[in-house]
Design a protein around this motif. Sequence first.
Motif, PDB file in Angstrom:
ATOM      1  N   ILE A 196      30.039  40.853  44.654  1.00  0.00           N
ATOM      2  CA  ILE A 196      31.217  41.565  44.029  1.00  0.00           C
ATOM      3  C   ILE A 196      32.313  40.846  43.776  1.00  0.00           C
ATOM      4  O   ILE A 196      32.970  40.664  42.665  1.00  0.00           O
ATOM      5  N   VAL A 197      32.810  40.126  44.954  1.00  0.00           N
ATOM      6  CA  VAL A 197      34.311  39.429  44.819  1.00  0.00           C
ATOM      7  C   VAL A 197      33.895  38.202  44.051  1.00  0.00           C
ATOM      8  O   VAL A 197      34.879  37.776  43.373  1.00  0.00           O
ATOM      9  N   LEU A 198      32.912  37.735  44.324  1.00  0.00           N
ATOM     10  CA  LEU A 198      32.496  36.254  43.516  1.00  0.00           C
ATOM     11  C   LEU A 198      32.711  36.732  42.106  1.00  0.00           C
ATOM     12  O   LEU A 198      33.173  35.813  41.217  1.00  0.00           O
ATOM     13  N   TYR A 199      31.884  37.633  41.597  1.00  0.00           N
ATOM     14  CA  TYR A 199      31.849  38.060  39.987  1.00  0.00           C
ATOM     15  C   TYR A 199      33.665  38.266  39.985  1.00  0.00           C
ATOM     16  O   TYR A 199      33.889  37.813  38.455  1.00  0.00           O
ATOM     17  N   ARG A 200      34.200  38.981  40.506  1.00  0.00           N
ATOM     18  CA  ARG A 200      35.509  39.339  40.059  1.00  0.00           C
ATOM     19  C   ARG A 200      36.460  38.063  39.978  1.00  0.00           C
ATOM     20  O   ARG A 200      37.286  37.791  39.314  1.00  0.00           O
ATOM     21  N   SER A 201      36.345  37.152  41.287  1.00  0.00           N
ATOM     22  CA  SER A 201      36.986  35.803  40.852  1.00  0.00           C
ATOM     23  C   SER A 201      36.667  34.951  39.744  1.00  0.00           C
ATOM     24  O   SER A 201      37.507  34.592  39.073  1.00  0.00           O
ATOM     25  N   LEU A 202      35.332  34.861  39.678  1.00  0.00           N
ATOM     26  CA  LEU A 202      34.892  34.288  38.371  1.00  0.00           C
ATOM     27  C   LEU A 202      35.510  34.896  36.888  1.00  0.00           C
ATOM     28  O   LEU A 202      35.616  34.138  36.265  1.00  0.00           O
ATOM     29  N   LEU A 203      35.475  36.131  36.934  1.00  0.00           N
ATOM     30  CA  LEU A 203      36.058  36.786  35.874  1.00  0.00           C
ATOM     31  C   LEU A 203      37.562  36.444  35.542  1.00  0.00           C
ATOM     32  O   LEU A 203      37.771  36.487  34.316  1.00  0.00           O
ATOM     33  N   LYS A 204      38.069  36.099  36.506  1.00  0.00           N
ATOM     34  CA  LYS A 204      39.384  35.544  36.006  1.00  0.00           C
ATOM     35  C   LYS A 204      39.433  34.293  35.083  1.00  0.00           C
ATOM     36  O   LYS A 204      40.459  34.349  34.297  1.00  0.00           O
ATOM     37  N   LEU A 264      40.314  31.320  44.205  1.00  0.00           N
ATOM     38  CA  LEU A 264      39.808  31.244  45.696  1.00  0.00           C
ATOM     39  C   LEU A 264      40.836  31.963  46.528  1.00  0.00           C
ATOM     40  O   LEU A 264      40.580  32.755  47.584  1.00  0.00           O
ATOM     41  N   GLY A 265      42.017  32.175  46.242  1.00  0.00           N
ATOM     42  CA  GLY A 265      43.081  33.187  46.847  1.00  0.00           C
ATOM     43  C   GLY A 265      42.510  34.577  46.580  1.00  0.00           C
ATOM     44  O   GLY A 265      42.522  35.275  47.703  1.00  0.00           O
ATOM     45  N   MET A 266      42.161  34.948  45.458  1.00  0.00           N
ATOM     46  CA  MET A 266      41.954  36.387  45.214  1.00  0.00           C
ATOM     47  C   MET A 266      40.525  36.744  45.990  1.00  0.00           C
ATOM     48  O   MET A 266      40.531  37.684  46.486  1.00  0.00           O
ATOM     49  N   PHE A 267      39.641  35.589  46.313  1.00  0.00           N
ATOM     50  CA  PHE A 267      38.501  35.635  46.867  1.00  0.00           C
ATOM     51  C   PHE A 267      38.818  35.990  48.266  1.00  0.00           C
ATOM     52  O   PHE A 267      38.305  37.192  48.674  1.00  0.00           O
ATOM     53  N   ALA A 268      39.762  35.333  48.895  1.00  0.00           N
ATOM     54  CA  ALA A 268      40.075  35.549  50.209  1.00  0.00           C
ATOM     55  C   ALA A 268      40.893  36.653  50.362  1.00  0.00           C
ATOM     56  O   ALA A 268      40.649  37.497  51.382  1.00  0.00           O
ATOM     57  N   THR A 269      41.572  37.202  49.435  1.00  0.00           N
ATOM     58  CA  THR A 269      42.471  38.339  49.686  1.00  0.00           C
ATOM     59  C   THR A 269      41.587  39.668  49.512  1.00  0.00           C
ATOM     60  O   THR A 269      41.791  40.447  50.269  1.00  0.00           O
ATOM     61  N   ILE A 270      40.666  39.632  48.716  1.00  0.00           N
ATOM     62  CA  ILE A 270      39.708  40.759  48.367  1.00  0.00           C
ATOM     63  C   ILE A 270      38.871  40.935  49.480  1.00  0.00           C
ATOM     64  O   ILE A 270      38.791  42.034  50.011  1.00  0.00           O
ATOM     65  N   PHE A 271      38.416  39.790  49.904  1.00  0.00           N
ATOM     66  CA  PHE A 271      37.271  39.895  51.109  1.00  0.00           C
ATOM     67  C   PHE A 271      38.141  40.132  52.295  1.00  0.00           C
ATOM     68  O   PHE A 271      37.613  40.672  53.297  1.00  0.00           O
TER      69      PHE A 271
END
Length: 119
Positions: free
Chosen positions: A89-97, A112-119
């Motif tokens: 889910i987080v990878l999908y949201r990060s790629l959606l950026k 990458l920052g969004m991935f780390a923040t969300i996770f």
Amino acid sequence: PFFRNFGAICAYAFVGTFVSTVIVGMFMYGVGQLGLAHKLNLLDSTLFGALISATDPVTVLAIFSQVHVNDDLHALVFGESVLNDAVAIVLYRSLLKFKTAEVSFGACIEALGMFATIF
């Protein structure tokens, strides 16, 4: 056994989901380019890969419970399946950026920052 194997579980969830996303994304992109399926651009193919990479081994876990497999193996499969969904889910949201932002070094760092923040 879950926390005792947490490092291995995280490795399977993070690395496994990422590798699966890349492989499925590249496969979908290649099949589309060959005209064997609907043609998707590379980003859409990778988004599909992230979406489809989340697995749910309910049947495997049920069989493991019936045949009383090793507790560590059960914890690894269970833990990976729990984290795998979140990583996908987080990878999908990060790629959606990248649907709205141009691919650049800054955008990659932001994803990458969004991935780390969300996770």
